[in-house]
Design an enzyme around this catalytic site. Structure first.
Site, PDB file in Angstrom:
ATOM      1  N   ASN A  12       0.857  -1.191   0.000  1.00  0.00           N
ATOM      2  CA  ASN A  12       0.000   0.000   0.000  1.00  0.00           C
ATOM      3  C   ASN A  12       0.896   1.246   0.000  1.00  0.00           C
ATOM      4  O   ASN A  12       1.725   1.422   0.901  1.00  0.00           O
ATOM      5  CB  ASN A  12      -0.901  -0.033   1.244  1.00  0.00           C
ATOM      6  CG  ASN A  12      -1.857   1.155   1.290  1.00  0.00           C
ATOM      7  OD1 ASN A  12      -1.464   2.275   1.015  1.00  0.00           O
ATOM      8  ND2 ASN A  12      -3.091   0.910   1.667  1.00  0.00           N
ATOM      9  N   HIS A  15       0.789   6.235   1.921  1.00  0.00           N
ATOM     10  CA  HIS A  15       1.482   7.196   2.780  1.00  0.00           C
ATOM     11  C   HIS A  15       2.741   7.789   2.153  1.00  0.00           C
ATOM     12  O   HIS A  15       3.340   8.699   2.729  1.00  0.00           O
ATOM     13  CB  HIS A  15       1.681   6.603   4.178  1.00  0.00           C
ATOM     14  CG  HIS A  15       0.345   6.342   4.809  1.00  0.00           C
ATOM     15  ND1 HIS A  15      -0.536   7.364   5.084  1.00  0.00           N
ATOM     16  CD2 HIS A  15      -0.314   5.186   5.089  1.00  0.00           C
ATOM     17  CE1 HIS A  15      -1.670   6.848   5.564  1.00  0.00           C
ATOM     18  NE2 HIS A  15      -1.555   5.536   5.571  1.00  0.00           N
ATOM     19  N   ARG A  23       2.927  18.986   1.695  1.00  0.00           N
ATOM     20  CA  ARG A  23       3.505  20.234   1.201  1.00  0.00           C
ATOM     21  C   ARG A  23       2.948  20.649  -0.159  1.00  0.00           C
ATOM     22  O   ARG A  23       3.379  21.644  -0.722  1.00  0.00           O
ATOM     23  CB  ARG A  23       5.028  20.067   1.062  1.00  0.00           C
ATOM     24  CG  ARG A  23       5.772  20.152   2.373  1.00  0.00           C
ATOM     25  CD  ARG A  23       5.879  21.616   2.834  1.00  0.00           C
ATOM     26  NE  ARG A  23       6.548  21.717   4.113  1.00  0.00           N
ATOM     27  CZ  ARG A  23       7.855  21.919   4.256  1.00  0.00           C
ATOM     28  NH1 ARG A  23       8.644  22.031   3.222  1.00  0.00           N
ATOM     29  NH2 ARG A  23       8.373  22.014   5.457  1.00  0.00           N
ATOM     30  N   HIS A  48      -5.701   3.583  -1.736  1.00  0.00           N
ATOM     31  CA  HIS A  48      -7.012   3.943  -1.193  1.00  0.00           C
ATOM     32  C   HIS A  48      -7.298   5.377  -1.610  1.00  0.00           C
ATOM     33  O   HIS A  48      -6.658   6.304  -1.103  1.00  0.00           O
ATOM     34  CB  HIS A  48      -6.957   3.799   0.339  1.00  0.00           C
ATOM     35  CG  HIS A  48      -8.252   4.071   1.044  1.00  0.00           C
ATOM     36  ND1 HIS A  48      -8.399   3.911   2.408  1.00  0.00           N
ATOM     37  CD2 HIS A  48      -9.460   4.480   0.602  1.00  0.00           C
ATOM     38  CE1 HIS A  48      -9.631   4.229   2.751  1.00  0.00           C
ATOM     39  NE2 HIS A  48     -10.298   4.584   1.666  1.00  0.00           N
ATOM     40  N   ARG A  50      -9.283   8.147  -1.025  1.00  0.00           N
ATOM     41  CA  ARG A  50     -10.268   8.609  -0.038  1.00  0.00           C
ATOM     42  C   ARG A  50     -11.103   9.745  -0.593  1.00  0.00           C
ATOM     43  O   ARG A  50     -10.626  10.542  -1.403  1.00  0.00           O
ATOM     44  CB  ARG A  50      -9.556   9.078   1.232  1.00  0.00           C
ATOM     45  CG  ARG A  50      -9.148   7.951   2.158  1.00  0.00           C
ATOM     46  CD  ARG A  50      -8.503   8.510   3.407  1.00  0.00           C
ATOM     47  NE  ARG A  50      -8.271   7.476   4.385  1.00  0.00           N
ATOM     48  CZ  ARG A  50      -9.153   7.106   5.314  1.00  0.00           C
ATOM     49  NH1 ARG A  50     -10.322   7.710   5.389  1.00  0.00           N
ATOM     50  NH2 ARG A  50      -8.856   6.156   6.172  1.00  0.00           N
ATOM     51  N   ARG A  54      -6.909  12.867   0.994  1.00  0.00           N
ATOM     52  CA  ARG A  54      -5.823  13.271   1.896  1.00  0.00           C
ATOM     53  C   ARG A  54      -4.469  12.707   1.452  1.00  0.00           C
ATOM     54  O   ARG A  54      -3.436  13.206   1.859  1.00  0.00           O
ATOM     55  CB  ARG A  54      -6.128  12.861   3.333  1.00  0.00           C
ATOM     56  CG  ARG A  54      -6.174  11.377   3.542  1.00  0.00           C
ATOM     57  CD  ARG A  54      -6.343  11.013   5.011  1.00  0.00           C
ATOM     58  NE  ARG A  54      -7.676  11.268   5.504  1.00  0.00           N
ATOM     59  CZ  ARG A  54      -8.141  10.736   6.643  1.00  0.00           C
ATOM     60  NH1 ARG A  54      -7.354   9.983   7.388  1.00  0.00           N
ATOM     61  NH2 ARG A  54      -9.377  10.961   7.037  1.00  0.00           N
ATOM     62  N   GLU A  75      -8.775   0.425  -3.212  1.00  0.00           N
ATOM     63  CA  GLU A  75      -9.654   0.509  -2.033  1.00  0.00           C
ATOM     64  C   GLU A  75     -10.548   1.732  -2.171  1.00  0.00           C
ATOM     65  O   GLU A  75     -10.058   2.826  -2.479  1.00  0.00           O
ATOM     66  CB  GLU A  75      -8.814   0.633  -0.765  1.00  0.00           C
ATOM     67  CG  GLU A  75      -7.985  -0.603  -0.478  1.00  0.00           C
ATOM     68  CD  GLU A  75      -7.214  -0.485   0.821  1.00  0.00           C
ATOM     69  OE1 GLU A  75      -6.943  -1.526   1.439  1.00  0.00           O
ATOM     70  OE2 GLU A  75      -6.865   0.644   1.216  1.00  0.00           O
ATOM     71  N   THR A 106      -8.541   3.842   8.839  1.00  0.00           N
ATOM     72  CA  THR A 106      -9.751   3.031   8.735  1.00  0.00           C
ATOM     73  C   THR A 106     -10.057   2.329  10.055  1.00  0.00           C
ATOM     74  O   THR A 106      -9.311   1.454  10.490  1.00  0.00           O
ATOM     75  CB  THR A 106      -9.594   1.984   7.611  1.00  0.00           C
ATOM     76  OG1 THR A 106      -9.145   2.661   6.445  1.00  0.00           O
ATOM     77  CG2 THR A 106     -10.903   1.283   7.333  1.00  0.00           C
ATOM     78  N   GLU A 156     -11.045  -9.102   3.109  1.00  0.00           N
ATOM     79  CA  GLU A 156      -9.774  -8.734   3.747  1.00  0.00           C
ATOM     80  C   GLU A 156     -10.081  -8.515   5.221  1.00  0.00           C
ATOM     81  O   GLU A 156     -10.886  -7.642   5.573  1.00  0.00           O
ATOM     82  CB  GLU A 156      -9.174  -7.474   3.121  1.00  0.00           C
ATOM     83  CG  GLU A 156      -7.854  -7.092   3.811  1.00  0.00           C
ATOM     84  CD  GLU A 156      -7.110  -5.955   3.105  1.00  0.00           C
ATOM     85  OE1 GLU A 156      -7.184  -5.868   1.865  1.00  0.00           O
ATOM     86  OE2 GLU A 156      -6.460  -5.169   3.821  1.00  0.00           O
ATOM     87  N   HIS A 196      -3.801  -4.179   7.692  1.00  0.00           N
ATOM     88  CA  HIS A 196      -3.947  -2.938   8.464  1.00  0.00           C
ATOM     89  C   HIS A 196      -3.090  -3.027   9.727  1.00  0.00           C
ATOM     90  O   HIS A 196      -3.277  -3.910  10.554  1.00  0.00           O
ATOM     91  CB  HIS A 196      -5.386  -2.603   8.851  1.00  0.00           C
ATOM     92  CG  HIS A 196      -5.517  -1.140   9.196  1.00  0.00           C
ATOM     93  ND1 HIS A 196      -5.838  -0.186   8.271  1.00  0.00           N
ATOM     94  CD2 HIS A 196      -5.279  -0.479  10.347  1.00  0.00           C
ATOM     95  CE1 HIS A 196      -5.826   1.010   8.842  1.00  0.00           C
ATOM     96  NE2 HIS A 196      -5.476   0.849  10.100  1.00  0.00           N
TER      97      HIS A 196
HETATM   98  C1  LIG Z   1      -8.340   0.198   4.237  1.00  0.00           C
HETATM   99  C2  LIG Z   1      -7.015   0.267   4.844  1.00  0.00           C
HETATM  100  O1  LIG Z   1      -6.770  -0.335   5.838  1.00  0.00           O
HETATM  101  C3  LIG Z   1      -5.933   1.101   4.246  1.00  0.00           C
HETATM  102  O2  LIG Z   1      -6.207   1.636   3.025  1.00  0.00           O
HETATM  103  C4  LIG Z   1      -5.688   2.184   5.133  1.00  0.00           C
HETATM  104  O3  LIG Z   1      -6.906   2.873   5.163  1.00  0.00           O
HETATM  105  C5  LIG Z   1      -4.525   3.061   4.694  1.00  0.00           C
HETATM  106  O4  LIG Z   1      -4.874   4.370   4.570  1.00  0.00           O
HETATM  107  P1  LIG Z   1      -5.338   5.323   5.790  1.00  0.00           P
HETATM  108  O5  LIG Z   1      -4.184   5.424   6.732  1.00  0.00           O
HETATM  109  O6  LIG Z   1      -5.713   6.562   5.092  1.00  0.00           O
HETATM  110  O7  LIG Z   1      -6.511   4.707   6.480  1.00  0.00           O
HETATM  111  N1  LIG Z   2      -5.887  -2.674   3.710  1.00  0.00           N
HETATM  112  C1  LIG Z   2      -4.775  -2.460   4.547  1.00  0.00           C
HETATM  113  C2  LIG Z   2      -3.714  -1.753   3.825  1.00  0.00           C
HETATM  114  O1  LIG Z   2      -3.768  -1.601   2.625  1.00  0.00           O
HETATM  115  C3  LIG Z   2      -2.501  -1.266   4.526  1.00  0.00           C
HETATM  116  O2  LIG Z   2      -2.771  -0.749   5.795  1.00  0.00           O
HETATM  117  P1  LIG Z   2      -1.535  -0.144   6.631  1.00  0.00           P
HETATM  118  O3  LIG Z   2      -0.402  -1.136   6.595  1.00  0.00           O
HETATM  119  O4  LIG Z   2      -1.135   1.132   5.963  1.00  0.00           O
HETATM  120  O5  LIG Z   2      -2.088   0.036   8.022  1.00  0.00           O
END
Ligand SMILES: CC(=O)[C@@H](O)[C@H](O)COP(=O)(O)O
Ligand SMILES: NCC(=O)COP(=O)(O)O
Length: 247
Positions: A12, A15, A23, A48, A50, A54, A75, A106, A156, A196
């Site tokens: 994922n 971040h 910035r 994801h 959103r 963000r 997502e 989430t 999931e 997560h």
């Molecule tokens: C659904 C999920 O668990 C991830 O996509 C998580 O949401 C990461 O992004 P956030 O930190 O914005 O929730």
């Molecule tokens: N669905 C969970 C995900 O994609 C990653 O979550 P995280 O490791 O950023 O908490």
């Protein structure tokens, strides 16, 4: 029932985009992170988009759609805006997640049991574009059975409570909840993924659960990448989960 010890890593990259959005710059580019992750062994890339944008932006998803060598796991919240966007990009995988604007991340899983008709309509519609739809749910028998009833091929399991557990008893209890959830998911004929809050120090016990298809991991990888680089962070995680799954 799948009980093989093959396990996939979905990376994922949300971040990476969080840092960019902080910035309003063009860097760091989550697309570059995705390509590095693939080179380091990621089996798929999770984003994801959103509602509040963000982190990930539409542009990221559109570029990724063109350049990924693996597959995208998109997502999204169950909203008309997101349904229409998904129909436009037709990702290989779609994971329906609960979403609120105020949340830090989430919180909890999608309440499938409480809104079966609405989720079934979304699953039906997204299946028509050829995407494999999964539902991001708590490891709760009621939610898992409802997921099967609404026709989702995959779930999931939300591992956040396990990741946040602070006492040894809580860790054992939350891990057991995931183990039981995987068993129920497999019994219901579902593909079972999890994710997560997974981190280098807590991932092995989850990766060792037989029958889990894929772990989606993001925040911990991006944090570790600051010190070892993105490829190094992904390769380290991949090695950990493969070793744990084989043990
Ligand atoms: C659904 C999920 O668990 C991830 O996509 C998580 O949401 C990461 O992004 P956030 O930190 O914005 O929730
Ligand atoms: N669905 C969970 C995900 O994609 C990653 O979550 P995280 O490791 O950023 O908490």
């Amino acid at each position: 029932m799948t009980t093989s010890n093959r396990i996939l890593l979905g990376v994922n990259i949300d971040h990476v985009a969080t840092l960019r959005q902080a910035r309003g710059t063009r860097y760091p580019d989550p697309v570059k992170a995705a390509l590095d992750a693939e080179e380091a062994g990621a089996d798929g890339i999770t984003v994801h988009l959103r509602e509040d944008r963000r982190h990930i932006q539409e542009r990221d998803v559109l570029v990724l759609k063109d350049v990924l060598q693996t597959r995208m796991n998109f997502e999204m919240g169950v909203t008309e805006e997101m349904m229409a966007f998904a129909e436009r990009i037709r990702p290989a995988h779609i994971c329906l997640v609960p979403e609120t604007r105020q949340e830090l991340t989430t919180e909890g899983g999608l309440d499938v049991a409480g809104q079966e008709a609405r989720i079934k309509a979304a699953v039906d519609r997204l299946s028509q574009i050829g995407s494999e739809v999964s539902l991001f749910i708590d490891a709760d028998e009621r939610q898992i059975e409802a997921s099967r009833r609404v026709g989702a091929p995959a779930i999931e399991l939300h591992t956040g409570r396990y990741a946040d557990a602070t006492t040894p008893t809580e860790v054992v209890d939350e891990l057991q909840r995931i183990i039981d959830g995987v068993a129920v998911g497999l019994r219901e004929g579902l593909i079972v993924n999890a994710g997560h809050g997974l981190h280098y120090h807590n991932v092995e016990a989850v990766a060792a659960i037989k029958g889990i298809n894929e772990l989606n991991i993001g925040h911990a990888l991006v944090a570790h990448a600051l010190f070892v680089g993105f490829k190094g962070a992904v390769a380290e995680m991949k090695a950990l989960i493969l070793a744990a799954a084989k043990a």
